[in-house]
Design an enzyme around this catalytic site. Structure first.
Site, PDB file in Angstrom:
ATOM      1  N   ASP A 118      -2.194   1.111   7.156  1.00 51.20           N
ATOM      2  CA  ASP A 118      -1.184   0.847   6.020  1.00 51.20           C
ATOM      3  C   ASP A 118      -0.999  -0.779   5.778  1.00 51.20           C
ATOM      4  O   ASP A 118      -0.882  -1.161   4.728  1.00 51.20           O
ATOM      5  CB  ASP A 118      -0.045   1.779   6.000  1.00 51.20           C
ATOM      6  CG  ASP A 118      -0.617   3.235   6.110  1.00 51.20           C
ATOM      7  OD1 ASP A 118      -1.095   3.503   5.137  1.00 51.20           O
ATOM      8  OD2 ASP A 118      -0.313   3.903   7.139  1.00 51.20           O
ATOM      9  N   ASP A 144       0.871  -1.207   0.079  1.00 57.07           N
ATOM     10  CA  ASP A 144      -0.009  -0.099   0.122  1.00 57.07           C
ATOM     11  C   ASP A 144       0.824   1.047  -0.010  1.00 57.07           C
ATOM     12  O   ASP A 144       1.414   1.629   1.025  1.00 57.07           O
ATOM     13  CB  ASP A 144      -0.874  -0.024   1.201  1.00 57.07           C
ATOM     14  CG  ASP A 144      -1.848   0.951   1.475  1.00 57.07           C
ATOM     15  OD1 ASP A 144      -2.328   1.566   0.160  1.00 57.07           O
ATOM     16  OD2 ASP A 144      -2.163   1.827   2.306  1.00 57.07           O
ATOM     17  N   GLU A 184      -1.495  -1.395  -4.838  1.00 62.16           N
ATOM     18  CA  GLU A 184      -2.665  -0.820  -5.132  1.00 62.16           C
ATOM     19  C   GLU A 184      -2.517   0.325  -6.072  1.00 62.16           C
ATOM     20  O   GLU A 184      -1.532   1.051  -6.017  1.00 62.16           O
ATOM     21  CB  GLU A 184      -3.284   0.044  -3.672  1.00 62.16           C
ATOM     22  CG  GLU A 184      -4.603   0.308  -3.693  1.00 62.16           C
ATOM     23  CD  GLU A 184      -5.294   0.562  -2.445  1.00 62.16           C
ATOM     24  OE1 GLU A 184      -6.117   0.022  -2.131  1.00 62.16           O
ATOM     25  OE2 GLU A 184      -4.849   1.533  -1.771  1.00 62.16           O
TER      26      GLU A 184
END
Length: 167
Positions: free
Chosen positions: A140, A8, A68
């Site tokens: 996160d 992420d 992502e």
């Protein structure tokens, strides 16, 4: 057993999560967050993210990576900086010889909680349901684990389709 790293990306904090998958089985390996020093210049912060993520990849030896995709927000400067951090998140595993997949935030949520829109708490809860031994500190790391799970589900679907075509 396939080991997957989910990432992420973020300039302040980049979350990472490592899982293993075999068929429908998911197993938590590790997760964490790499931080950069906000008082440093951009290039130095990107180096911190690079070095931290490279250490994680070296230590855990994943077979595949998932990152992502960036969403565009109203602040163009913030979006650009996020894109640069995302570049690091894609570069490190690619340089280690890993295939890097990309997933939209809605696809990640759909894979983990069943719908494309949901709250962070729903993701946290489902991570514990899917992997009871999962440990994560903060959003996160949790998001990174969700990204890895999304990839595990997608790679399994692709493998099943290929097997059906071959069979």
């Amino acid at each position: 057993m396939i080991r997957i790293i989910g990432v992420d990306p973020g300039l302040r904090r980049t979350g990472w999560g490592i899982i293993e998958t075999l068929g429908n089985s998911l197993r938590f390996i590790a997760s964490g967050t790499i931080t950069s020093d906000g008082d440093m210049d951009l290039a130095s912060r990107l180096c911190q993210l690079h070095d931290g993520l490279a250490e994680v990849v070296h230590s855990y030896q994943p077979h595949e990576a998932a990152v992502e995709q960036t969403f565009v927000n109203k602040d163009a400067t913030a979006t650009l900086k996020l894109g640069q951090a995302r570049g690091i998140a894609m570069l490190v595993p690619a340089r280690a010889g890993l295939r890097v997949a990309e997933y939209a935030p809605n696809a990640v949520k759909k894979a983990v909680i069943g719908v494309g829109h949901g709250e962070k708490q729903q993701i946290h809860m489902m991570l514990k349901v899917l992997m009871p031994k999962a440990e994560f500190k903060g959003n996160d790391a949790a998001d990174a684990l969700a990204i890895a799970i999304c990839h595990a589900h997608n790679r399994q679907a692709i493998t099943s389709r290929l097997a059906a075509l071959a069979g």
